[in-house]
Design a protein around this motif. Structure first.
Motif, PDB file in Angstrom:
ATOM      1  N   ASP A 164     -94.525 -76.769 -20.731  1.00  0.00           N
ATOM      2  CA  ASP A 164     -95.514 -76.349 -21.729  1.00  0.00           C
ATOM      3  C   ASP A 164     -95.074 -76.665 -23.149  1.00  0.00           C
ATOM      4  N   CYS A 167     -96.352 -79.628 -24.959  1.00  0.00           N
ATOM      5  CA  CYS A 167     -97.719 -79.545 -25.479  1.00  0.00           C
ATOM      6  C   CYS A 167     -97.783 -78.997 -26.893  1.00  0.00           C
ATOM      7  N   ARG A 171    -100.634 -83.975 -26.605  1.00  0.00           N
ATOM      8  CA  ARG A 171    -101.434 -83.733 -25.408  1.00  0.00           C
ATOM      9  C   ARG A 171    -101.179 -84.902 -24.462  1.00  0.00           C
ATOM     10  N   CYS A 181    -100.096 -79.222 -15.173  1.00  0.00           N
ATOM     11  CA  CYS A 181    -100.023 -79.204 -16.637  1.00  0.00           C
ATOM     12  C   CYS A 181    -101.205 -78.437 -17.178  1.00  0.00           C
ATOM     13  N   SER A 182    -100.925 -77.455 -18.021  1.00  0.00           N
ATOM     14  CA  SER A 182    -101.990 -76.624 -18.585  1.00  0.00           C
ATOM     15  C   SER A 182    -102.596 -77.215 -19.847  1.00  0.00           C
ATOM     16  N   CYS A 183    -102.005 -78.256 -20.379  1.00  0.00           N
ATOM     17  CA  CYS A 183    -102.464 -78.773 -21.675  1.00  0.00           C
ATOM     18  C   CYS A 183    -102.668 -80.284 -21.667  1.00  0.00           C
ATOM     19  N   CYS A 184    -102.650 -80.889 -20.499  1.00  0.00           N
ATOM     20  CA  CYS A 184    -102.682 -82.355 -20.407  1.00  0.00           C
ATOM     21  C   CYS A 184    -104.083 -82.889 -20.191  1.00  0.00           C
TER      22      CYS A 184
END
Length: 193
Positions: A164, A167, A171, A181-184
């Motif tokens: 994380d 990020c 991005r 991936c929470s932000c990709c």
């Protein structure tokens, strides 16, 4: 060993050429750009170009591995070897290029793990490794790349989780089906869920 006989024109000074023929003084070369080399491999003598700040050998048909001698080019800011047919793994010696701002190796046939040593490239803003055959997970050492604004690693065989903290800076473009991936963003432009 046979030294390749192609010449590379210095960017900004088309009157002068850096040549790997064997007799030319290579130590003065600072910017090398050529997209008309044809086939062949990057010679190990590239390590003699100790003043080099930019090496642009993209859009050729270069084969073979990336020479470990590139690690001797400690003044290098830009390394563009994309759109070739380079094979093998990334040399860990690339981690010695502490002035490097851009590393563009996409669209080759590179494989193996992404070296943890890339985490030492504190000036790195652009890391483009997509469209290769890299395997394993994303090294946690990449979390230390606080200048990173563009990370493109899709179209590889990478698995695991994207940290994380990466990020916070960028991005990343990844394969959402293979990486958590929470932000990709996915390589096709959609947001990973």
């Amino acid at each position: 060993t046979q030294v390749p006989t192609f010449s590379l024109t210095m960017a900004g000074d088309f009157q002068t050429a850096c040549s790997w023929i064997g007799q030319t003084d290579l130590t003065a070369c600072q910017n090398v750009k050529s997209t008309d080399i044809g086939t062949g491999s990057i010679p190990t003598q590239v390590g003699l170009l100790t003043q080099l700040t930019s090496l642009d050998l993209f859009n050729n048909a270069l084969t073979g591995s990336i020479p470990t001698e590139l690690g001797m080019l400690t003044k290098l800011s830009w390394l563009f070897l994309h759109n070739n047919a380079l094979t093998g793994s990334l040399p860990t010696q690339l981690g010695m290029l502490i002035q490097l701002n851009s590393l563009s190796l996409y669209s080759n046939e590179l494989r193996g793990h992404i070296p943890t040593e890339l985490g030492m490239l504190q000036q790195l803003s652009f890391l483009h490794l997509f469209n290769n055959a890299f395997t394993g997970s994303i090294p946690t050492q990449l979390e230390s790349l606080t200048q990173l604004v563009s990370l493109m690693i899709y179209d590889n065989e990478l698995t695991g989780t994207v940290p994380d903290s990466i990020c916070l800076f960028t991005r990343p473009l990844v394969d959402c089906q293979k990486l958590v991936c929470s932000c990709c963003w996915d390589g096709d432009g959609s947001v990973c869920s």
